[in-house]
Scaffold this active site. Structure first.
Site, PDB file in Angstrom:
ATOM      1  N   CYS A  44       0.830  -1.202   0.000  1.00 21.77           N
ATOM      2  CA  CYS A  44       0.000   0.000   0.000  1.00 21.77           C
ATOM      3  C   CYS A  44       0.870   1.261   0.000  1.00 21.77           C
ATOM      4  CB  CYS A  44      -0.915   0.009   1.225  1.00 21.77           C
ATOM      5  SG  CYS A  44      -2.072   1.406   1.239  1.00 21.77           S
ATOM      6  N   CYS A  71      -8.800  -0.771   2.970  1.00 24.91           N
ATOM      7  CA  CYS A  71      -8.202   0.494   2.530  1.00 24.91           C
ATOM      8  C   CYS A  71      -8.719   0.865   1.137  1.00 24.91           C
ATOM      9  CB  CYS A  71      -6.678   0.346   2.499  1.00 24.91           C
ATOM     10  SG  CYS A  71      -5.806   1.765   1.831  1.00 24.91           S
ATOM     11  N   CYS A  74      -5.304   0.796  -1.557  1.00 22.70           N
ATOM     12  CA  CYS A  74      -4.717  -0.431  -2.116  1.00 22.70           C
ATOM     13  C   CYS A  74      -5.738  -1.543  -2.369  1.00 22.70           C
ATOM     14  CB  CYS A  74      -3.617  -0.959  -1.194  1.00 22.70           C
ATOM     15  SG  CYS A  74      -4.200  -1.506   0.437  1.00 22.70           S
ATOM     16  N   CYS A 321       6.828 -29.108  -7.500  1.00 16.95           N
ATOM     17  CA  CYS A 321       8.149 -29.069  -6.869  1.00 16.95           C
ATOM     18  C   CYS A 321       8.082 -28.451  -5.470  1.00 16.95           C
ATOM     19  CB  CYS A 321       9.143 -28.317  -7.743  1.00 16.95           C
ATOM     20  SG  CYS A 321       8.604 -26.696  -8.287  1.00 16.95           S
TER      21      CYS A 321
END
Length: 352
Positions: A44, A71, A74, A321
């Site tokens: 953010c 928020c 963000c 993996c």
């Protein structure tokens, strides 16, 4: 104290990531600001609080349950890499009509700012909007020519105003002329958002050949190796395999899928092929050591080589993996980041 802290990095590490806006911690934690009552992503750009005013959560639901609001800077409720709502209709139209031509005036008529669109494509695809459209048209033309269409027919049906312009664009994008299409390959690439960050996916006519987190270390090296193995260029485009891949990835992250069915193409050495094959034999929710992997290919002396081949895997999650750990149970290196390895293993163990 948040009971999920034991599953998160230590507080100093998280606060440091918050201050540095470290994108590698996207999906690892959310930072809740006590003085404002909001919670944010690690990246953010809002003004950073004092360390004592922050508490941390493993997911957005926990932050909401503790009374914090998302928020507005963000947007922590939106999955990283998801297409923003203001752009979605444009991309839907492009997907439906890959040979479409859209200029700045067309964007304005749609209520879109050309500069904003251009910036989004540069940030998320590394190319401008017009270059993205051009790549889609080239990719579409390549497929048409492979299916028997004439070069000139493909040029004009994909929105090119002159044959010479098409020939130049085609060769610049693919490295070969349209007439060579029947003897060449193109890897169609796209981005797929996931809860752990966006991934880049690549597909040939045979299946998925690339699936990596976009911030993976050495991704450029992996892509270059893939180009050489398949003698192909990567071009933004569509593939019938992408729909299946996206669906199965979503189901996997929801804990509803343990075995992928999307076809794969995995060029590599004979040794790498053996290692990747036994990787796919590790059961969902289980782990093995590198030594156990070496035993599985009947070559106990090849532990180090097995680890190298694991690192050369270009298809994350599907060729798992992340299920290989140290003999002492430690989280060893992972191209997508050790924190992602931990999250993937936690997800699988939870849904076994």
């Amino acid at each position: 104290m948040n009971m999920q802290l034991s599953l998160l990095p230590d507080i100093d590490t998280m606060y440091d990531a918050l201050v540095r806006k470290d994108s590698s911690f996207e999906g690892v934690f959310f930072a809740a600001i006590k003085t404002t009552g909001i919670f944010c992503r690690p990246t953010c750009h809002a003004r950073k609080p004092k360390a004592e005013n922050v508490e941390y959560f493993g997911n957005s639901k926990e932050a909401l349950d503790h009374g914090y609001r998302p928020c507005k800077v963000c947007h922590p409720m939106e999955m990283k890499g998801v297409v923003p709502s203001w752009l979605k209709s444009l991309l839907d139209d492009i997907e439906a009509t890959p040979n479409i031509r859209i200029n700045d005036q067309n964007l304005r008529e749609r209520g879109l700012d050309p500069t904003r669109v251009r910036r989004w494509f540069k940030k998320n695809h590394g190319i401008t909007f017009q270059a993205y459209l051009r790549s889609l048209r080239i990719n579409n033309a390549f497929g048409q020519i492979r299916q028997g269409d004439q070069v000139i027919q493909s040029a004009y049906s994909n929105g090119f105003e002159s044959l010479s312009g098409f020939l130049d664009s085609f060769k610049n994008s693919t490295g070969f002329s349209p007439k060579e299409s029947n003897h060449k390959n193109v890897i169609s690439v796209t981005r797929i958002p996931t809860p752990l960050g966006p991934m880049i996916a690549g597909a040939t006519d045979n299946g998925i050949c690339l699936l990596e987190f976009t911030d993976r270390r050495m991704i450029e090296t992996q892509v270059e190796r893939l180009r050489k193995y398949l003698k192909a260029e990567l071009i933004p485009g569509q593939s019938p395999f992408f729909e299946t891949l996206t669906l199965e990835l979503n189901q996997y992250f929801e804990g509803k899928l343990q075995q992928f069915t999307v076809p794969l193409e995995t060029p590599g050495t004979e040794f790498q092929q053996k290692v990747w094959k036994v990787l796919q034999d590790i059961p969902y929710g289980k782990t093995r050591s590198y030594k156990e992997q070496a035993i599985a290919i009947n070559n106990l002396k090849a532990i180090r080589a097995v680890a190298t081949a694991n690192g050369d895997n270009r298809i994350a999650i599907i060729i798992p993996c992340h299920r290989v750990i140290g003999s002492d149970g430690s989280m060893t290196g992972y191209g997508g980041g050790v924190w992602r390895k931990q999250k993937l293993l936690e997800l699988e163990r939870k849904n076994c």
